[in-house]
Design a protein around this motif. Structure first.
Motif, mmCIF file in Angstrom:
data_model
loop_
_atom_site.group_PDB
_atom_site.id
_atom_site.type_symbol
_atom_site.label_atom_id
_atom_site.label_comp_id
_atom_site.label_asym_id
_atom_site.label_seq_id
_atom_site.Cartn_x
_atom_site.Cartn_y
_atom_site.Cartn_z
ATOM 1 N N ARG A 63 -1.998 -21.521 14.922
ATOM 2 C CA ARG A 63 -1.034 -21.798 13.983
ATOM 3 C C ARG A 63 -1.258 -21.259 12.519
ATOM 4 N NH1 ARG A 63 -0.879 -27.000 16.386
ATOM 5 N NH2 ARG A 63 -1.741 -27.904 14.309
ATOM 6 N N ALA A 64 -2.484 -21.536 12.050
ATOM 7 C CA ALA A 64 -2.926 -21.141 10.641
ATOM 8 C C ALA A 64 -2.885 -19.644 10.503
ATOM 9 C CB ALA A 64 -4.390 -21.558 10.453
ATOM 10 N N PHE A 65 -3.193 -18.814 11.691
ATOM 11 C CA PHE A 65 -3.312 -17.353 11.638
ATOM 12 C C PHE A 65 -1.813 -16.830 11.588
ATOM 13 C CE2 PHE A 65 -3.699 -13.194 13.301
ATOM 14 C CZ PHE A 65 -4.742 -12.581 12.295
ATOM 15 N N ARG A 66 -0.873 -17.463 12.467
ATOM 16 C CA ARG A 66 0.288 -16.884 12.254
ATOM 17 C C ARG A 66 0.931 -17.174 10.754
ATOM 18 N NH1 ARG A 66 3.858 -16.551 16.403
ATOM 19 N NH2 ARG A 66 2.490 -17.641 17.620
ATOM 20 N N GLU A 67 0.414 -18.001 10.005
ATOM 21 C CA GLU A 67 0.953 -17.851 8.758
ATOM 22 C C GLU A 67 0.681 -16.516 7.724
ATOM 23 O OE1 GLU A 67 3.246 -20.120 7.399
ATOM 24 O OE2 GLU A 67 2.851 -20.781 9.465
ATOM 25 N N VAL A 68 -0.484 -15.891 8.190
ATOM 26 C CA VAL A 68 -0.971 -14.678 7.320
ATOM 27 C C VAL A 68 -0.664 -13.500 8.180
ATOM 28 C CG1 VAL A 68 -2.814 -16.033 6.315
ATOM 29 C CG2 VAL A 68 -3.393 -14.663 8.301
ATOM 30 N N LEU A 69 0.194 -13.466 9.141
ATOM 31 C CA LEU A 69 0.370 -12.309 9.954
ATOM 32 C C LEU A 69 1.069 -11.188 8.915
ATOM 33 C CD1 LEU A 69 1.520 -13.378 13.421
ATOM 34 C CD2 LEU A 69 -0.332 -11.758 12.878
ATOM 35 N N GLY A 70 1.896 -11.810 8.128
ATOM 36 C CA GLY A 70 2.601 -10.962 7.101
ATOM 37 C C GLY A 70 1.783 -10.144 6.490
ATOM 38 N N HIS A 71 0.576 -10.758 5.792
ATOM 39 C CA HIS A 71 -0.440 -10.200 5.054
ATOM 40 C C HIS A 71 -0.981 -9.126 5.676
ATOM 41 C CE1 HIS A 71 -3.770 -9.707 2.252
ATOM 42 N NE2 HIS A 71 -4.471 -10.019 3.410
ATOM 43 N N ILE A 72 -1.417 -9.468 6.785
ATOM 44 C CA ILE A 72 -2.390 -8.520 7.690
ATOM 45 C C ILE A 72 -1.535 -7.387 7.935
ATOM 46 C CG2 ILE A 72 -3.448 -7.939 9.838
ATOM 47 C CD1 ILE A 72 -4.905 -10.052 8.194
ATOM 48 N N LYS A 73 -0.135 -7.616 8.477
ATOM 49 C CA LYS A 73 0.823 -6.406 8.753
ATOM 50 C C LYS A 73 0.930 -5.508 7.400
ATOM 51 C CE LYS A 73 5.586 -5.431 10.298
ATOM 52 N NZ LYS A 73 6.649 -5.843 10.658
ATOM 53 N N ARG A 74 0.995 -5.907 6.177
ATOM 54 C CA ARG A 74 0.874 -5.107 4.985
ATOM 55 C C ARG A 74 -0.310 -4.357 5.068
ATOM 56 N NH1 ARG A 74 3.764 -9.905 3.271
ATOM 57 N NH2 ARG A 74 1.731 -10.582 2.032
ATOM 58 N N GLN A 75 -1.389 -4.937 5.012
ATOM 59 C CA GLN A 75 -2.732 -4.357 4.491
ATOM 60 C C GLN A 75 -2.975 -3.094 5.734
ATOM 61 O OE1 GLN A 75 -3.302 -5.839 1.824
ATOM 62 N NE2 GLN A 75 -5.444 -5.543 2.218
ATOM 63 N N GLN A 76 -2.474 -3.440 7.262
ATOM 64 C CA GLN A 76 -2.681 -2.524 7.978
ATOM 65 C C GLN A 76 -1.522 -1.458 7.753
ATOM 66 O OE1 GLN A 76 -3.789 -3.107 12.045
ATOM 67 N NE2 GLN A 76 -1.641 -2.509 12.750
ATOM 68 N N ARG A 77 -0.492 -1.383 7.338
ATOM 69 C CA ARG A 77 0.391 -0.370 6.938
ATOM 70 C C ARG A 77 -0.124 0.530 5.792
ATOM 71 N NH1 ARG A 77 4.585 -3.186 6.048
ATOM 72 N NH2 ARG A 77 4.573 -3.136 3.708
ATOM 73 N N ILE A 78 -0.687 -0.173 4.745
ATOM 74 C CA ILE A 78 -1.399 0.730 3.860
ATOM 75 C C ILE A 78 -2.462 1.581 4.491
ATOM 76 C CG2 ILE A 78 -2.783 0.518 1.807
ATOM 77 C CD1 ILE A 78 -1.235 -2.209 0.935
ATOM 78 N N ALA A 79 -3.196 0.875 5.314
ATOM 79 C CA ALA A 79 -4.405 1.738 5.696
ATOM 80 C C ALA A 79 -3.957 2.822 6.850
ATOM 81 C CB ALA A 79 -5.367 0.667 6.582
ATOM 82 N N VAL A 80 -2.921 2.760 7.550
ATOM 83 C CA VAL A 80 -2.608 3.778 8.490
ATOM 84 C C VAL A 80 -1.991 4.801 7.753
ATOM 85 C CG1 VAL A 80 -2.471 2.247 10.535
ATOM 86 C CG2 VAL A 80 -0.443 2.575 9.046
ATOM 87 N N GLU A 81 -1.219 4.633 6.552
ATOM 88 C CA GLU A 81 -0.520 5.630 5.778
ATOM 89 C C GLU A 81 -1.533 6.178 4.997
ATOM 90 O OE1 GLU A 81 2.558 3.517 3.794
ATOM 91 O OE2 GLU A 81 3.691 3.421 5.795
ATOM 92 N N SER A 82 -2.668 5.877 4.727
ATOM 93 C CA SER A 82 -3.743 6.369 3.618
ATOM 94 C C SER A 82 -4.634 7.168 4.287
ATOM 95 C CB SER A 82 -4.242 5.291 3.034
ATOM 96 O OG SER A 82 -3.494 4.357 2.238
ATOM 97 N N GLU A 83 -5.482 8.230 3.676
ATOM 98 C CA GLU A 83 -6.456 8.957 4.165
ATOM 99 C C GLU A 83 -7.850 7.902 4.312
ATOM 100 O OE1 GLU A 83 -6.668 12.153 4.971
ATOM 101 O OE2 GLU A 83 -4.755 13.021 4.037
ATOM 102 N N PRO A 84 -8.617 8.410 5.261
ATOM 103 C CA PRO A 84 -8.553 9.485 6.431
ATOM 104 C C PRO A 84 -7.968 9.007 7.706
ATOM 105 C CG PRO A 84 -10.650 8.270 6.474
ATOM 106 C CD PRO A 84 -9.964 7.630 5.299
ATOM 107 N N LEU A 85 -7.265 7.756 7.625
ATOM 108 C CA LEU A 85 -6.817 7.034 8.820
ATOM 109 C C LEU A 85 -5.628 7.792 9.280
ATOM 110 C CD1 LEU A 85 -7.684 5.045 10.833
ATOM 111 C CD2 LEU A 85 -6.561 3.173 9.485
ATOM 112 N N CYS A 86 -4.886 8.061 8.297
ATOM 113 C CA CYS A 86 -3.472 8.606 8.892
ATOM 114 C C CYS A 86 -3.458 10.006 9.630
ATOM 115 C CB CYS A 86 -2.742 8.893 7.369
ATOM 116 S SG CYS A 86 -3.256 10.181 6.301
ATOM 117 N N ARG A 87 -4.501 10.853 9.461
ATOM 118 C CA ARG A 87 -4.797 11.923 10.389
ATOM 119 C C ARG A 87 -5.507 11.486 11.672
ATOM 120 N NH1 ARG A 87 -4.068 16.415 7.247
ATOM 121 N NH2 ARG A 87 -3.621 16.105 5.016
#
Length: 226
Positions: free
Chosen positions: A197-221
């Motif tokens: 239940r506690a982790f469900r509250e931070v899913l939005g934060h994790i989602k934003r962090q992951q989006r930034i990571a996959v759109e950035s170098e070097p992960l995006c390639r």
């Protein structure tokens, strides 16, 4: 003059004994450093761990957590809720290729073993469609020195179940910067227990962090292993 003669006489008596000791030392077998290492699993294990830490600079494979003894192999950048969460043959092949030079041998379809270090890497069996990624390692008979090879999503689930919220979030943030996770599938299998239940509250934060990571170098390639 008599004192000098006595000294020479004493030296002559001691010399043969000294020479015998000298010959014994010269004949003593000199042990190669690797001899002691090979007979000491703990020493070999430390050496292997040091080598495995070197995978932190490798894009597809790494130690995800030394305390929980989890290994992570890159899966993909984008996920669908219906994706099967399992270590694919291509992912397995990549890991075998990395661990083989360290002395690991595949002893079965789900186990890699380093005999001298007495370490096994378990690849938990995928049981069925719809199985929870939180349960992937539940039935694996793992000794304290053994490791589990998991998908990044499965690793994240172990973090949620094993650590307090702040620690789990920090570890997942480090993980997704290199190995993104299937947040949709993870969210689907969160239960009603307090940690979930506690982790469900931070899913939005994790989602934003992951989006930034996959759109950035070097992960995006980075491309999936298949």
């Amino acid at each position: 003059m008599q004192d000098i003669d006595k000294t020479r006489e004493n030296l002559n008596k001691k010399t043969p004994l000294f020479r015998r000791f000298q010959r014994l030392f010269q004949r003593a077998e000199v042990k190669h450093p690797d001899t002691d290492l090979a007979s000491n699993p703990d020493a070999v294990r430390k050496q292997v761990l040091t080598q495995m830490r070197g995978f932190s600079s490798e894009p597809y494979f790494q130690i995800a957590d030394e305390k929980l003894r989890l290994l992570s192999v890159f899966d993909d950048l984008k996920y669908d809720r219906a994706d099967v969460d399992m270590v694919s043959p291509a992912m397995r092949k990549h890991v075998v290729g990395k661990l083989g030079p360290l002395g690991f041998q595949q002893t079965s379809g789900t186990v890699l073993e380093h005999a001298e270090a007495d370490i096994r890497v378990h690849i938990p069996k995928f049981h069925a469609l719809g199985a929870s990624p939180f349960d992937i390692a539940r039935y694996t008979q793992k000794r304290p020195q053994d490791y589990c090879l998991l998908t990044p999503t499965q690793v994240a689930c172990q973090f949620v179940d094993s650590y307090e919220l702040d620690d789990a979030v920090q570890r997942i943030e480090v993980l997704i910067a290199k190995h993104p996770i299937n947040l949709l599938k993870l969210a689907d299998y969160l239960e009603g227990k307090p940690k979930h239940r506690a982790f469900r509250e931070v899913l939005g934060h994790i989602k934003r962090q992951q989006r930034i990571a996959v759109e950035s170098e070097p992960l995006c390639r980075r491309r999936s292993l298949g």
